[in-house]
Design an enzyme around this catalytic site. Structure first.
Site, mmCIF file in Angstrom:
data_model
loop_
_atom_site.group_PDB
_atom_site.id
_atom_site.type_symbol
_atom_site.label_atom_id
_atom_site.label_comp_id
_atom_site.label_asym_id
_atom_site.label_seq_id
_atom_site.Cartn_x
_atom_site.Cartn_y
_atom_site.Cartn_z
ATOM 1 N N SER A 155 0.745 -1.067 -0.082
ATOM 2 C CA SER A 155 -0.056 0.106 0.034
ATOM 3 C C SER A 155 0.797 1.254 0.157
ATOM 4 C CB SER A 155 -1.015 -0.015 1.110
ATOM 5 O OG SER A 155 -1.649 1.206 1.225
ATOM 6 N N TYR B 185 -1.064 -1.073 10.809
ATOM 7 C CA TYR B 185 -1.541 -1.549 9.336
ATOM 8 C C TYR B 185 -0.609 -0.913 8.351
ATOM 9 C CZ TYR B 185 -3.812 -1.102 4.673
ATOM 10 O OH TYR B 185 -3.974 -0.925 3.353
#
Length: 269
Positions: free
Chosen positions: A151, A166
């Site tokens: 990401s 995350y």
């Protein structure tokens, strides 16, 4: 031999002779779009996830000529990756799309530790396990590809407050995938790290990410700041380098972050 047995044998022969793509987290969003692209490229597709009905819907949407099968496994468990790899025994797996993941937002100390640990197990431990198992298979066959979905939040070295765990898992995947890119190149195996920014998916909604400012910026989708799942999948299949960042604005952000490491983070320190 009856007709049913003949059909089973014929299907087995086709499966054995075809190249396969394994798509983790394939029940929706980016995973479903990656499965579509893999089927269109001629791969048989192993659809992995935890929702059998959703996976079957994805499979039925791959088209009448597509070959696919469903594997339901919880990759957050210690034996999950081993079970998925075992379910692919006998298939000529040429492409691993390691896409399964979870996200959590909010202050780290206010979060439930067991859920954070499950996130780390799914995002990091299962991806490492799968890449080790399927990576050895690909090295032995002398060709193939691995795509790891990380990401854009994993790019800044200072992390991402509000998504600490995350973002850290995605930073790990980026570093891990880049190292594998170098290690496996001589074996004929290409490894790509996929770095999407904001994406319109159920995943974003479940994680509370769809409330983020980026989703509300006028023109964000036109500029590529917010991508559709198929935009991400198309980028993954059209570019095979070390890293793929879908969206022009997202690529500019990634380059700026690399050029000015930690600038924003140091300003808050």
């Amino acid at each position: 031999m009856g007709l049913r047995q003949l059909l089973v044998c014929a299907a087995a022969a086709v499966a054995a002779s075809q190249e396969w793509a394994v798509v983790t987290g394939a029940s929706s969003g980016i995973g479903a779009a990656l499965a579509q692209r893999a089927a269109a490229a001629g791969y048989g597709v192993v659809l992995h996830g935890r929702d059998r009905a959703a996976l079957r819907r994805v499979g039925e949407g791959l088209g009448p000529d597509a070959t696919w099968r469903v594997v339901v496994v919880d990759l957050a468990t210690p034996s999950g990756a081993k079970k998925l790899h075992g379910a692919c025994r006998g298939l000529d797996v040429a492409l691993l799309l390691a896409n399964a993941g979870a996200a959590r937002t909010g202050a780290f100390l206010d979060d439930d530790l067991e859920r954070v640990e499950s996130l780390v197990a799914l995002n990091v431990a299962s991806t490492v396990d799968l890449c080790h198992r399927f990576g050895r298979d690909l090295r032995a066959r002398g060709a193939g590809r691995v795509v790891i979905t990380a990401s854009l939040v994993g790019v800044p070295a200072h992390g991402c407050a509000g998504s600490a765990a995350y973002a850290a898992t995605k930073a790990f995947l980026r570093s891990f995938g880049n190292a594998l890119h170098d290690e496996l190149a001589a074996a004929g195996v290409r490894v790509t790290v996929l770095l999407p920014g904001a994406v319109d998916t159920q995943f974003a909604g479940r994680a509370g990410m769809d409330d983020a400012l980026v989703f509300k910026v006028p023109g964000a989708r036109a500029l590529g700041v917010v991508s559709a799942p198929d935009d991400v999948a198309r980028a993954a299949f059209s570019r095979t380098g070390r890293e793929v960042v879908p969206g022009l604005a997202n690529r500019a952000y990634a380059l700026a972050t690399e050029a000015l490491p930690n600038a924003a983070g140091r300003g808050r320190a």
